[in-house]
Motif scaffolding. Sequence first.
Motif, short mmCIF file in Angstrom:
data_model
loop_
_atom_site.label_atom_id
_atom_site.label_comp_id
_atom_site.label_asym_id
_atom_site.label_seq_id
_atom_site.Cartn_x
_atom_site.Cartn_y
_atom_site.Cartn_z
N MET A 1 10.96 19.91 18.97
CA MET A 1 11.56 21.20 19.24
C MET A 1 12.32 21.66 18.01
O MET A 1 12.87 20.86 17.27
CB MET A 1 12.52 21.09 20.42
N LYS A 2 12.33 22.96 17.82
CA LYS A 2 13.00 23.55 16.67
C LYS A 2 13.90 24.69 17.11
O LYS A 2 13.60 25.39 18.08
CB LYS A 2 11.99 24.09 15.66
N LYS A 3 14.97 24.87 16.37
CA LYS A 3 15.85 26.02 16.58
C LYS A 3 15.59 27.00 15.45
O LYS A 3 15.63 26.63 14.28
CB LYS A 3 17.32 25.59 16.55
N ILE A 4 15.32 28.24 15.82
CA ILE A 4 15.10 29.29 14.83
C ILE A 4 16.26 30.27 14.95
O ILE A 4 16.54 30.79 16.04
CB ILE A 4 13.77 30.02 15.07
N GLU A 5 16.96 30.47 13.84
CA GLU A 5 18.03 31.45 13.77
C GLU A 5 17.58 32.54 12.82
O GLU A 5 17.15 32.25 11.71
CB GLU A 5 19.32 30.82 13.25
N ALA A 6 17.67 33.77 13.26
CA ALA A 6 17.25 34.90 12.43
C ALA A 6 18.38 35.91 12.37
O ALA A 6 18.94 36.29 13.39
CB ALA A 6 16.00 35.55 13.00
N ILE A 7 18.73 36.31 11.15
CA ILE A 7 19.71 37.36 10.93
C ILE A 7 18.90 38.62 10.63
O ILE A 7 18.15 38.66 9.66
CB ILE A 7 20.64 37.03 9.74
N ILE A 8 19.06 39.64 11.47
CA ILE A 8 18.24 40.86 11.33
C ILE A 8 19.11 42.11 11.41
O ILE A 8 20.26 42.06 11.83
CB ILE A 8 17.13 40.93 12.40
N LYS A 9 18.50 43.23 11.06
CA LYS A 9 19.17 44.52 11.22
C LYS A 9 19.22 44.86 12.71
O LYS A 9 18.24 44.63 13.43
CB LYS A 9 18.42 45.61 10.44
N PRO A 10 20.35 45.40 13.17
CA PRO A 10 20.50 45.65 14.61
C PRO A 10 19.43 46.51 15.26
O PRO A 10 19.01 46.23 16.38
CB PRO A 10 21.87 46.33 14.70
N LEU A 59 22.61 41.29 13.44
CA LEU A 59 22.45 40.54 14.66
C LEU A 59 21.89 39.17 14.33
O LEU A 59 21.02 39.05 13.46
CB LEU A 59 21.51 41.24 15.64
N LYS A 60 22.37 38.16 15.02
CA LYS A 60 21.85 36.80 14.86
C LYS A 60 21.13 36.44 16.16
O LYS A 60 21.71 36.46 17.23
CB LYS A 60 22.99 35.82 14.61
N ILE A 61 19.85 36.14 16.02
CA ILE A 61 19.02 35.73 17.15
C ILE A 61 18.83 34.22 17.05
O ILE A 61 18.48 33.71 15.99
CB ILE A 61 17.64 36.41 17.11
N GLU A 62 19.04 33.52 18.16
CA GLU A 62 18.81 32.08 18.21
C GLU A 62 17.80 31.79 19.31
O GLU A 62 17.98 32.23 20.44
CB GLU A 62 20.10 31.34 18.49
N ASP A 88 17.12 42.94 4.84
CA ASP A 88 16.30 42.69 6.04
C ASP A 88 16.73 41.42 6.78
O ASP A 88 16.51 41.31 7.96
CB ASP A 88 14.82 42.60 5.68
N GLY A 89 17.31 40.46 6.08
CA GLY A 89 17.82 39.27 6.76
C GLY A 89 17.19 37.98 6.29
O GLY A 89 16.48 37.92 5.29
N LYS A 90 17.47 36.94 7.06
CA LYS A 90 17.00 35.58 6.76
C LYS A 90 16.58 34.90 8.05
O LYS A 90 17.00 35.26 9.14
CB LYS A 90 18.12 34.74 6.15
N ILE A 91 15.75 33.86 7.91
CA ILE A 91 15.34 33.02 9.03
C ILE A 91 15.65 31.57 8.65
O ILE A 91 15.29 31.12 7.57
CB ILE A 91 13.84 33.17 9.35
N PHE A 92 16.33 30.87 9.56
CA PHE A 92 16.66 29.46 9.35
C PHE A 92 16.00 28.64 10.45
O PHE A 92 16.03 29.02 11.62
CB PHE A 92 18.18 29.25 9.43
#
Length: 112
Positions: A1-10, A59-62, A88-92
């Motif tokens: 399992m993986k956790k994806i965190e994405a910082i995006i424009k609202p 916004l941070k999506i997890e 545009d943001g980042k994905i972790f």
Amino acid sequence: MKKIEAIIKPFKLDEVKAALNEIGVQGMTVTEVKGFGRQKGHVEYYRGAEYDINFVPKLKIEIIVPAQLVEKAVSVIQEKAKTGQIGDGKIFISGIDNIIRIRTGESGEAAI
């Protein structure tokens, strides 16, 4: 399992959420955050005065996904969150050892 965190424009949230739902992502956590990267904020004018805005609202999506869904989820986020403009943001992506659903006690992928 993986956790994806994405910082995006609202304003991209609805598109990203809909696309993730289409590929089978069942849940997500969304948090309003502020930050800056290479853009170092921006300048706004209010009643003739200039203000430096050092932290830009994002916004941070997890989401937590099975390992086999990671590439598809990342691809969907990249496609739907992209505007082609700076900021545009980042994905972790990080690993998850275990998940436990509090209500039922289920663990592992069954708890996603």
